[in-house]
Design a protein around this motif. Structure first.
Motif, PDB file in Angstrom:
ATOM      1  N   THR A  70       0.836  -1.212   0.000  1.00 30.91           N
ATOM      2  CA  THR A  70       0.000   0.000   0.000  1.00 30.91           C
ATOM      3  C   THR A  70       0.864   1.253   0.000  1.00 30.91           C
ATOM      4  OG1 THR A  70      -1.851  -1.090   1.122  1.00 30.91           O
ATOM      5  CG2 THR A  70      -1.717   1.306   1.333  1.00 30.91           C
ATOM      6  N   THR A  71       1.873   1.291   0.855  1.00 29.97           N
ATOM      7  CA  THR A  71       2.750   2.464   0.907  1.00 29.97           C
ATOM      8  C   THR A  71       3.528   2.614  -0.400  1.00 29.97           C
ATOM      9  OG1 THR A  71       4.535   1.194   1.969  1.00 29.97           O
ATOM     10  CG2 THR A  71       2.973   2.298   3.412  1.00 29.97           C
ATOM     11  N   PHE A 115     -14.046   5.912   8.487  1.00 26.40           N
ATOM     12  CA  PHE A 115     -15.103   4.997   8.070  1.00 26.40           C
ATOM     13  C   PHE A 115     -14.602   3.595   7.732  1.00 26.40           C
ATOM     14  CE2 PHE A 115     -16.445   9.331   6.962  1.00 26.40           C
ATOM     15  CZ  PHE A 115     -17.617   9.403   7.705  1.00 26.40           C
ATOM     16  N   VAL A 116     -13.314   3.310   7.927  1.00 25.16           N
ATOM     17  CA  VAL A 116     -12.778   1.971   7.673  1.00 25.16           C
ATOM     18  C   VAL A 116     -13.314   0.998   8.722  1.00 25.16           C
ATOM     19  CG1 VAL A 116     -10.691   0.547   7.596  1.00 25.16           C
ATOM     20  CG2 VAL A 116     -10.698   2.837   6.569  1.00 25.16           C
ATOM     21  N   GLY A 117     -13.877  -0.141   8.267  1.00 29.38           N
ATOM     22  CA  GLY A 117     -14.452  -1.116   9.189  1.00 29.38           C
ATOM     23  C   GLY A 117     -13.674  -2.413   9.233  1.00 29.38           C
ATOM     24  N   SER A 125      -6.670   0.668   2.283  1.00 29.39           N
ATOM     25  CA  SER A 125      -5.489   0.903   1.444  1.00 29.39           C
ATOM     26  C   SER A 125      -5.743   2.002   0.426  1.00 29.39           C
ATOM     27  CB  SER A 125      -5.093  -0.390   0.724  1.00 29.39           C
ATOM     28  OG  SER A 125      -4.622  -1.358   1.636  1.00 29.39           O
ATOM     29  N   ALA A 126      -6.923   1.963  -0.212  1.00 25.26           N
ATOM     30  CA  ALA A 126      -7.243   2.958  -1.238  1.00 25.26           C
ATOM     31  C   ALA A 126      -7.307   4.367  -0.657  1.00 25.26           C
ATOM     32  CB  ALA A 126      -8.569   2.603  -1.911  1.00 25.26           C
ATOM     33  N   ASN A 132      -2.007   9.839   1.355  1.00 23.09           N
ATOM     34  CA  ASN A 132      -0.547   9.901   1.330  1.00 23.09           C
ATOM     35  C   ASN A 132      -0.048  10.681   0.116  1.00 23.09           C
ATOM     36  OD1 ASN A 132       2.030   9.433   2.231  1.00 23.09           O
ATOM     37  ND2 ASN A 132       2.068   7.269   1.727  1.00 23.09           N
ATOM     38  N   VAL A 133      -0.755  10.564  -1.016  1.00 24.45           N
ATOM     39  CA  VAL A 133      -0.406  11.363  -2.194  1.00 24.45           C
ATOM     40  C   VAL A 133      -0.567  12.851  -1.858  1.00 24.45           C
ATOM     41  CG1 VAL A 133      -1.145  11.997  -4.527  1.00 24.45           C
ATOM     42  CG2 VAL A 133      -0.886   9.595  -3.914  1.00 24.45           C
TER      43      VAL A 133
END
Length: 450
Positions: A70-71, A115-117, A125-126, A132-133
């Motif tokens: 992901t990173t 809101f990540v569950g 990740s998305a 991060n961008v």
């Protein structure tokens, strides 16, 4: 003591720190603002949240690998777009506007992490990638302001002051986040998971509010054009043209190229340690309280050491200061291979704290001193490419070694090679020659006229 003497004493103290002008203090405050993302989101809270909530249904080493990948994806995106965007910002004279756009994107998607569950590792990740961008993109244009506001004699101290202030800001908010997570009921929250979610919101708010001094107190550098350009040209076309021209002329900027290559390698090792330390500790069984406590140690122990490296660079030279930090990092990799106990992880945190700010700040100031000021956004775009491509391969190798070895211990040890190669390449950089060429190119630029 009279007010006049107080003012004089404060001015001397701020001068030693590299913060003696209001514009320099306003610039450094952005490090205070965005370091909340680096500490809470990238380093401490979100990696644990990702492993325990978003990737809860995955094996531990698979969750670690997904986080590494992901990173890498986030860094690849910003590496591909930053040189052209940097050239466009230089042509338009719009460095601060580009900071604002990417900052807005970063803060919005940081807040969306709330809101990540359970099991939402792909969604997590998305969202993290976009946030991060935004974080990395804003840094390109923020850092490109440095050579325009600081002289050659000031630049090491100003850069290290920014990192040190970032340690304070990021550390203070992280400390508050840790209190929420450790004692959620005392703050009206149901449990540590909800407190973690609220901490993501707090990062977005902190980042936004403390960015205001940069926009109010730092002047936009004068717009400068290359010979043959006019303000009526299409900015995107000019951006691609400038980047292509710079790539063709890299032989002229040999010192810049050598430094970027060296930075590519050693920053790969540094960035991977920063991004993977907590989730590695999670894998080997270090308690969450120790993991997050170690990040706090890095934040606050790092403050005096970062300032100290700014002063040290004045005495022994910027390159020698960087060499010291890289040798310490190589020793940290060896130590990390044998890490098993909580106290060892705390010692590791202290060791990282002594060199992390110095390595990054001195790298930034050395690079800023050898690039043309009138094209600083474009060149810091290439700096970002070097940093981000480094950030791609480090976590990628870390993830692949861990996946095939069944443990991430060998992943830590594999990072030593990045520091050794970085040192060897950095020895080839002639800083004085780079500064001379940068001054010559600046003299060829002309003021923009409408």
């Amino acid at each position: 003591m009279t007010p006049k003497r107080l003012t004089s004493g404060s001015a001397r103290w701020l001068g030693h720190l590299g913060l003696h002008r209001p514009e320099l203090r306003a610039w450094a405050m952005y490090d205070w603002a965005n370091s909340a993302f680096a500490t809470t989101i990238m380093a401490a809270v979100f990696p644990v949240f990702y492993a325990q909530v978003a990737a809860a249904r995955l094996p531990d080493h698979i969750a670690t690998s997904h986080w590494a990948f992901t990173t890498s994806i986030a860094l690849l995106i910003i590496a591909l777009i930053s040189p052209v965007l940097g050239a466009v910002a230089d042509f338009l004279g719009a460095k601060k506007r580009f900071v604002a756009v990417f900052m807005a994107m970063g803060t919005l998607f940081t807040a969306t992490l709330y809101f990540v569950g359970q099991g939402d590792w792909l969604f997590a990740s998305a969202v993290f990638i976009v946030a991060n961008v935004g974080f990395a993109g804003a840094n390109v244009f923020y850092e490109s302001l440095l050579p325009n506001i600081a002289s050659e004699e000031e630049i090491d101290r100003v850069s290290t002051a920014g990192y040190a202030i970032g340690y304070v800001g990021g550390g203070l908010l992280l400390a508050l986040n840790v209190l929420w997570i450790t004692f959620p009921q005392s703050f009206g929250m149901a449990d540590a998971e909800q407190a973690s979610r609220v901490s993501f919101i707090s990062v977005a708010v902190w980042w936004s509010v403390f960015s205001v001094p940069l926009f109010r107190g730092v002047r936009e550098p004068a717009r400068r054009l290359e010979t043959g350009e006019s303000v009526e040209l299409n900015p995107v076309r000019v951006g691609f043209s400038r980047v292509w021209e710079t790539l063709r002329e890299l032989r002229r900027h040999r010192q810049v190229f050598l430094f970027l290559l060296a930075f590519w390698f050693y920053n790969d090792g540094i960035g991977t340690i920063i991004k993977m330390a907590v989730i590695f500790g999670e894998e080997v069984g270090i308690p969450n309280s120790v993991l997050i406590g170690s990040i706090l140690i890095v934040q606050f122990v790092g403050i005096p050491f970062t300032f100290a490296f700014g002063k040290l660079a004045d005495r022994i030279g910027t390159k020698n200061g960087i060499y010291i930090t890289l040798l310490v990092y190589a020793a940290i990799c060896i130590y990390g291979y044998f890490l098993r106990e909580s106290w060892q992880f705390l010692v590791l945190g202290v060791a990282v704290a002594t060199v992390q700010g110095g390595a990054q700040a001195l790298s930034r100031s050395l690079y800023a001193s050898i690039v043309p000021r009138g094209k600083s956004s474009e060149f810091f775009g290439f700096f970002s490419v070097s940093a981000k491509f480094a950030g791609i391969f480090g976590p990628l190798i870390f993830g692949l070694v861990g996946r095939f070895a069944g443990s991430s211990r060998l992943s830590i040890l594999s990072l030593i090679g990045f520091f050794i190669i970085g040192i060897l390449l950095l020895r080839l950089v002639d800083v004085n020659e780079g500064r001379r060429l940068a001054s010559e190119e600046d003299a060829e630029l002309v003021p923009a006229t409408a």
